[in-house]
Design a protein around this motif. Structure first.
Motif, PDB file in Angstrom:
ATOM      1  N   TYR A  12      -0.818 -20.559  11.429  1.00  0.00           N
ATOM      2  CA  TYR A  12      -0.800 -19.367  10.597  1.00  0.00           C
ATOM      3  C   TYR A  12      -0.406 -18.134  11.380  1.00  0.00           C
ATOM      4  CZ  TYR A  12      -2.792 -22.320   7.094  1.00  0.00           C
ATOM      5  OH  TYR A  12      -2.976 -23.335   6.196  1.00  0.00           O
ATOM      6  N   LYS A  13       0.517 -17.393  10.825  1.00  0.00           N
ATOM      7  CA  LYS A  13       1.039 -16.200  11.473  1.00  0.00           C
ATOM      8  C   LYS A  13       0.119 -15.014  11.172  1.00  0.00           C
ATOM      9  CE  LYS A  13       5.754 -17.913  10.824  1.00  0.00           C
ATOM     10  NZ  LYS A  13       7.069 -17.675  10.205  1.00  0.00           N
ATOM     11  N   PRO A  14       0.188 -13.975  12.010  1.00  0.00           N
ATOM     12  CA  PRO A  14      -0.661 -12.797  11.766  1.00  0.00           C
ATOM     13  C   PRO A  14      -0.453 -12.208  10.378  1.00  0.00           C
ATOM     14  CG  PRO A  14       0.309 -12.700  13.952  1.00  0.00           C
ATOM     15  CD  PRO A  14       0.948 -13.862  13.247  1.00  0.00           C
ATOM     16  N   TYR A  15       0.773 -12.291   9.846  1.00  0.00           N
ATOM     17  CA  TYR A  15       1.021 -11.771   8.506  1.00  0.00           C
ATOM     18  C   TYR A  15       1.594 -12.890   7.653  1.00  0.00           C
ATOM     19  CZ  TYR A  15       0.163  -7.290  10.641  1.00  0.00           C
ATOM     20  OH  TYR A  15      -0.437  -6.261  11.306  1.00  0.00           O
ATOM     21  N   ASP A  16       0.804 -13.335   6.721  1.00  0.00           N
ATOM     22  CA  ASP A  16       1.163 -14.457   5.859  1.00  0.00           C
ATOM     23  C   ASP A  16       1.448 -13.910   4.460  1.00  0.00           C
ATOM     24  OD1 ASP A  16       0.698 -16.574   3.877  1.00  0.00           O
ATOM     25  OD2 ASP A  16       0.161 -17.796   5.612  1.00  0.00           O
ATOM     26  N   ASN A  17       2.653 -14.130   3.962  1.00  0.00           N
ATOM     27  CA  ASN A  17       3.059 -13.543   2.685  1.00  0.00           C
ATOM     28  C   ASN A  17       2.207 -14.043   1.523  1.00  0.00           C
ATOM     29  OD1 ASN A  17       4.859 -11.826   1.192  1.00  0.00           O
ATOM     30  ND2 ASN A  17       5.801 -13.671   0.357  1.00  0.00           N
TER      31      ASN A  17
ATOM     32  N   MET B  92      -2.169 -12.673  -2.417  1.00  0.00           N
ATOM     33  CA  MET B  92      -3.511 -12.880  -2.966  1.00  0.00           C
ATOM     34  C   MET B  92      -4.357 -11.622  -2.791  1.00  0.00           C
ATOM     35  SD  MET B  92      -4.563 -16.863  -2.221  1.00  0.00           S
ATOM     36  CE  MET B  92      -4.131 -16.960  -0.495  1.00  0.00           C
ATOM     37  N   LEU B  93      -4.181 -10.962  -1.658  1.00  0.00           N
ATOM     38  CA  LEU B  93      -4.923  -9.718  -1.419  1.00  0.00           C
ATOM     39  C   LEU B  93      -4.530  -8.647  -2.432  1.00  0.00           C
ATOM     40  CD1 LEU B  93      -6.926  -8.389   0.650  1.00  0.00           C
ATOM     41  CD2 LEU B  93      -4.897  -7.475   1.775  1.00  0.00           C
ATOM     42  N   GLU B  94      -3.250  -8.620  -2.807  1.00  0.00           N
ATOM     43  CA  GLU B  94      -2.776  -7.628  -3.771  1.00  0.00           C
ATOM     44  C   GLU B  94      -3.460  -7.783  -5.135  1.00  0.00           C
ATOM     45  OE1 GLU B  94      -0.432  -4.908  -3.480  1.00  0.00           O
ATOM     46  OE2 GLU B  94      -1.243  -5.332  -1.492  1.00  0.00           O
ATOM     47  N   LEU B  95      -3.898  -9.000  -5.454  1.00  0.00           N
ATOM     48  CA  LEU B  95      -4.561  -9.250  -6.742  1.00  0.00           C
ATOM     49  C   LEU B  95      -5.870  -8.477  -6.876  1.00  0.00           C
ATOM     50  CD1 LEU B  95      -4.061 -13.141  -6.984  1.00  0.00           C
ATOM     51  CD2 LEU B  95      -2.785 -11.383  -8.243  1.00  0.00           C
ATOM     52  N   ILE B  96      -6.483  -8.151  -5.744  1.00  0.00           N
ATOM     53  CA  ILE B  96      -7.823  -7.536  -5.775  1.00  0.00           C
ATOM     54  C   ILE B  96      -7.898  -6.253  -4.955  1.00  0.00           C
ATOM     55  CG2 ILE B  96      -9.047  -9.704  -6.196  1.00  0.00           C
ATOM     56  CD1 ILE B  96      -9.605  -9.730  -3.133  1.00  0.00           C
ATOM     57  N   ARG B  97      -6.761  -5.744  -4.506  1.00  0.00           N
ATOM     58  CA  ARG B  97      -6.770  -4.600  -3.593  1.00  0.00           C
ATOM     59  C   ARG B  97      -7.570  -3.428  -4.144  1.00  0.00           C
ATOM     60  NH1 ARG B  97      -4.096  -2.919   0.904  1.00  0.00           N
ATOM     61  NH2 ARG B  97      -2.803  -4.792   0.951  1.00  0.00           N
ATOM     62  N   GLU B  98      -7.485  -3.175  -5.459  1.00  0.00           N
ATOM     63  CA  GLU B  98      -8.183  -2.030  -6.044  1.00  0.00           C
ATOM     64  C   GLU B  98      -9.692  -2.233  -6.113  1.00  0.00           C
ATOM     65  OE1 GLU B  98      -6.469  -1.245  -9.814  1.00  0.00           O
ATOM     66  OE2 GLU B  98      -4.523  -0.603  -9.004  1.00  0.00           O
ATOM     67  N   LYS B  99     -10.144  -3.486  -5.918  1.00  0.00           N
ATOM     68  CA  LYS B  99     -11.572  -3.781  -6.033  1.00  0.00           C
ATOM     69  C   LYS B  99     -12.285  -3.809  -4.683  1.00  0.00           C
ATOM     70  CE  LYS B  99     -11.029  -6.748 -10.142  1.00  0.00           C
ATOM     71  NZ  LYS B  99     -12.015  -6.107 -11.043  1.00  0.00           N
TER      72      LYS B  99
ATOM     73  N   LEU C 139     -10.492 -12.485   6.515  1.00  0.00           N
ATOM     74  CA  LEU C 139     -11.358 -13.514   5.944  1.00  0.00           C
ATOM     75  C   LEU C 139     -10.530 -14.567   5.205  1.00  0.00           C
ATOM     76  CD1 LEU C 139     -14.456 -13.947   5.841  1.00  0.00           C
ATOM     77  CD2 LEU C 139     -14.415 -12.928   3.566  1.00  0.00           C
ATOM     78  N   PHE C 140      -9.538 -14.114   4.424  1.00  0.00           N
ATOM     79  CA  PHE C 140      -8.646 -15.047   3.730  1.00  0.00           C
ATOM     80  C   PHE C 140      -7.919 -15.946   4.724  1.00  0.00           C
ATOM     81  CE2 PHE C 140      -7.899 -12.310  -0.341  1.00  0.00           C
ATOM     82  CZ  PHE C 140      -9.215 -12.516  -0.701  1.00  0.00           C
ATOM     83  N   MET C 141      -7.481 -15.359   5.841  1.00  0.00           N
ATOM     84  CA  MET C 141      -6.787 -16.140   6.870  1.00  0.00           C
ATOM     85  C   MET C 141      -7.681 -17.287   7.361  1.00  0.00           C
ATOM     86  SD  MET C 141      -3.681 -14.898   7.959  1.00  0.00           S
ATOM     87  CE  MET C 141      -3.603 -15.086   9.732  1.00  0.00           C
ATOM     88  N   LEU C 142      -8.951 -16.971   7.612  1.00  0.00           N
ATOM     89  CA  LEU C 142      -9.879 -17.979   8.118  1.00  0.00           C
ATOM     90  C   LEU C 142     -10.099 -19.097   7.102  1.00  0.00           C
ATOM     91  CD1 LEU C 142     -12.498 -15.558   9.707  1.00  0.00           C
ATOM     92  CD2 LEU C 142     -11.024 -17.143  10.947  1.00  0.00           C
ATOM     93  N   TYR C 143     -10.296 -18.711   5.830  1.00  0.00           N
ATOM     94  CA  TYR C 143     -10.560 -19.728   4.810  1.00  0.00           C
ATOM     95  C   TYR C 143      -9.318 -20.555   4.506  1.00  0.00           C
ATOM     96  CZ  TYR C 143     -15.346 -18.438   3.659  1.00  0.00           C
ATOM     97  OH  TYR C 143     -16.699 -18.252   3.719  1.00  0.00           O
ATOM     98  N   VAL C 144      -8.149 -19.936   4.527  1.00  0.00           N
ATOM     99  CA  VAL C 144      -6.908 -20.696   4.316  1.00  0.00           C
ATOM    100  C   VAL C 144      -6.749 -21.726   5.424  1.00  0.00           C
ATOM    101  CG1 VAL C 144      -4.391 -20.530   4.402  1.00  0.00           C
ATOM    102  CG2 VAL C 144      -5.673 -19.004   2.932  1.00  0.00           C
ATOM    103  N   ALA C 145      -7.022 -21.329   6.653  1.00  0.00           N
ATOM    104  CA  ALA C 145      -6.890 -22.244   7.782  1.00  0.00           C
ATOM    105  C   ALA C 145      -7.849 -23.425   7.665  1.00  0.00           C
ATOM    106  CB  ALA C 145      -7.131 -21.495   9.088  1.00  0.00           C
TER     107      ALA C 145
END
Length: 398
Positions: free
Chosen positions: A229-234, A239-246, A256-262
């Motif tokens: 996994y790269k430092p910036y994963d598209n 997925m982060l954009e789906l909840i950015r306002e929250k 955290l998403f990076m860790l769970y995806v891995a």
């Protein structure tokens, strides 16, 4: 402590066995996962570990803060035992001490546990403690450490059943292969496929010359299953954009998403993001972390009661909730046992709420969320399994 950084402890070539000194409980396992994600998200957490009671009560199955003292006392007494096939053995603790304040706890870790996360190579950093924490049991970790590591370059290896048991530290477990496969081997393979970068499949080899068809060996196929996994994963960014306002801290959540995806894959993260979006209107960031940790998306609970109501006092809110629960209880008797266990025993605390106070209970069978407002509509949400909702629909109980 410096001895663990010496070549004697960092250059040895041997199999490592890890196990807890005493059986670990479900709450302890979840708590260790919580610690892991805090540590890798914040490097300072190891030196100043503070967790609010509110977060622990919403994540662990505790009925009140009175449960914290015996919980931490018991966990402090448990150690991680290590041994190698070069006659090296020992143990180390996780928590050295703790302090409970009025609304949060402060935890102090042992030096050995802190060294597990050190960037400087040492004996403990080589243990890959996160795999040991996340895997179902010690057999899975032994599978990873003794089979995957030793044979990953061969991609395919055939081992006698007796040697497989030795590698999994299960020589004295389950004489029948059927029982060994069901209770140990299948679980270990599932853990490897879930929590490591490897994909494992196996075939059973029978003793074909004899009528018994006894399983004599196992053929394992071992492959790298995931890309690095790269430092910036598209995908993660989207997925982060789906909840950015929250969320208030997008960098932390991205990490955290990076860790769970891995560890669990994109679908796991995406499903739990959607679950959190559809299930939580308050404290979204905290509940998102809880959903990811406990895989709440797998529970498939659906919103059954969604009531916004102006009430004169919290007592009215409490009686409104209990009437609805009593109605559901006729078709879902399991609620009755929850009323006598865990935090649902404290449900009557709603009667004494002050403005903005809230109550939450969640497990795989039901989720209840109540928020009291003195100056606007209060909230009651009840989530139930789909089959129970369908059952009540058929009986015209909606």
């Amino acid at each position: 402590m410096n001895i663990y950084f010496s070549e004697k402890f960092t250059n040895f070539q041997s199999n490592i066995k890890l196990e807890f000194s005493k059986k670990i409980t479900k709450n302890e396992k979840i708590f260790l996962k919580l610690l892991f994600f805090r540590i890798v998200s914040d490097s300072l957490f190891l030196e100043k570990a503070e967790i609010r009671f509110e977060e622990l009560l919403s994540t662990l199955e505790f009925s009140s803060i009175n449960d914290f003292t015996p919980f931490f006392n018991t966990l402090s007494e448990k150690h991680i035992l290590f041994s190698t096939d070069t006659q090296l053995s020992g143990s180390f603790g996780i928590i050295s001490s703790f302090i409970l304040y009025s609304d949060y706890c402060q935890i102090f870790f042992t030096e050995e546990f802190k060294n597990c996360f050190s960037l400087k190579k040492n004996f403990f950093s080589l243990l890959e403690i996160e795999k040991f924490i996340f895997m179902t049991d010690s057999f899975s970790f032994s599978f990873y450490n003794n089979i995957i590591k030793n044979f990953k370059d061969k991609k395919e290896v055939s081992l006698p059943v007796s040697l497989v048991k030795t590698y999994l530290n299960a020589n004295d477990k389950y004489e029948r292969f059927f029982d060994f496969e069901k209770h140990i081997l299948k679980k270990a393979v599932l853990d490897i496929n879930t929590f490591t970068d490897f994909s494992v499949e196996y075939k059973k080899i029978k003793e074909c010359k004899k009528a018994t068809n006894k399983i004599i060996s196992i053929n394992f196929s071992i492959n790298k299953s995931r890309q690095s996994y790269k430092p910036y994963d598209n995908k993660i960014y989207k997925m982060l954009e789906l909840i950015r306002e929250k969320i208030s801290n997008p960098e932390e959540i991205y990490h955290l998403f990076m860790l769970y995806v891995a560890k669990r894959g994109y679908k796991y993260v995406y499903d739990n993001i959607n679950y959190a979006k559809n299930s939580f209107t308050e404290d979204f960031e905290k509940n998102l972390k809880k959903a990811l940790m406990l895989n709440l998306a797998s529970n498939s609970l659906k919103l059954y009661v969604n009531e916004l109501k102006t009430v004169k006092s919290p007592i009215v809110l409490f009686y409104t909730l209990t009437r609805k629960l009593n109605k559901i209880k006729r078709h879902y008797p399991k609620i009755e046992e929850f009323m006598h266990n865990f935090k649902l025993r404290n449900i009557d605390s709603i009667s004494y709420f002050k403005n903005n106070d809230s109550f939450e209970f969640s497990n795989e069978y039901i989720r209840i969320f109540v928020k009291y407002y003195s100056d606007k509509k209060s909230i009651i949400e009840i989530y139930l399994p789909s089959n129970i909702i369908e059952k009540m629909k058929l009986e015209n109980e909606i």
